[in-house]
Enzyme design. Sequence first.
Site, PDB file in Angstrom:
ATOM      1  CE  LYS A  77     -83.405 111.922  39.908  1.00 47.37           C
ATOM      2  NZ  LYS A  77     -83.510 111.896  38.413  1.00 47.37           N
ATOM      3  CG  ASP A 124     -86.864 109.874  38.088  1.00 45.29           C
ATOM      4  OD1 ASP A 124     -88.090 109.707  38.007  1.00 45.29           O
ATOM      5  OD2 ASP A 124     -86.308 110.992  38.037  1.00 45.29           O
ATOM      6  CE  LYS A 170     -90.012 112.516  36.766  1.00 52.06           C
ATOM      7  NZ  LYS A 170     -88.564 112.286  36.536  1.00 52.06           N
ATOM      8  CG  ASP A 212     -97.995 103.547  27.218  1.00 55.73           C
ATOM      9  OD1 ASP A 212     -99.121 103.348  26.694  1.00 55.73           O
ATOM     10  OD2 ASP A 212     -96.964 103.724  26.547  1.00 55.73           O
ATOM     11  CB  THR A 218     -90.383 120.315  41.638  1.00 57.49           C
ATOM     12  OG1 THR A 218     -89.338 119.802  40.812  1.00 57.49           O
ATOM     13  CG2 THR A 218     -90.656 119.346  42.767  1.00 57.49           C
ATOM     14  NE  ARG A 242     -79.958 121.330  38.115  1.00 58.24           N
ATOM     15  CZ  ARG A 242     -80.950 121.960  37.495  1.00 58.24           C
ATOM     16  NH1 ARG A 242     -80.704 122.769  36.484  1.00 58.24           N
ATOM     17  NH2 ARG A 242     -82.192 121.789  37.888  1.00 58.24           N
TER      18      ARG A 242
END
Length: 232
Positions: A32, A59, A61, A64, A119, A211
């Site tokens: 990603k 990614d 997102k 608009d 999340t 991570r």
Amino acid sequence: MGRDVIVACDFSSAEEVFAFLDKFEGKKPFVKIGMELFYAEGPAIVKEIKKRGHKIFLDLKLHDIPNTVKKAMAVLSKLDVDMCNLHAAGATQMMQGAIEGLTREDGTRPILIAVTQLTSTDQETMERDLLIKEPIDKVVMHYALTAKNAGLDGVVCSPLEAGKVHETCGKDFITVTPGVRFADGDIGDQKRVMTPAQAKEIGSDYIVVGRPITASADPVAAYERCVREFIG
């Protein structure tokens, strides 16, 4: 459709991301590329990682007005990414415009998924900051169904909601789930989390893991652990 582990390459430079990917000798994990890396390095980083043989989830997102998103997706479709996304909160017309822009002349396009709720958002945050009083589960399912009806392929959602998304939208509607942590790991700033094995059990199609892999002392071993737990 097979499951897969997507590694979130949330780095700030090409040097960092290539130092990380070079550890995976002979392996080509699905990666990603998020805002941090894309804004630092631009489209060139996408092209270079693709040239190395990796599948890419871009990614960004998008959110608009419909025409702006349509034009932006037309540009992104030329980067040969495998998956990209937008915010379902942009509503039906914007999502339909995105599909139009993303679809190439030969009819092909990357997988297009919608973000339902981040999340990092919980019920309290949604009610206090967004003035959305409905239960978060109901909101996520409504956004998912709206995305499906607009023609999208799936949604980004918490692993806690993946099973119900499939119940609501069908088993072929893709669920891409961040918020995945090892049982013995730190959950960081995520509030709705699950282990890779639990995500598999509940029906996630793709898990996005950052991570726990990228900050690990042995990223390759951490990635392989994810694959074992999620894919088997």
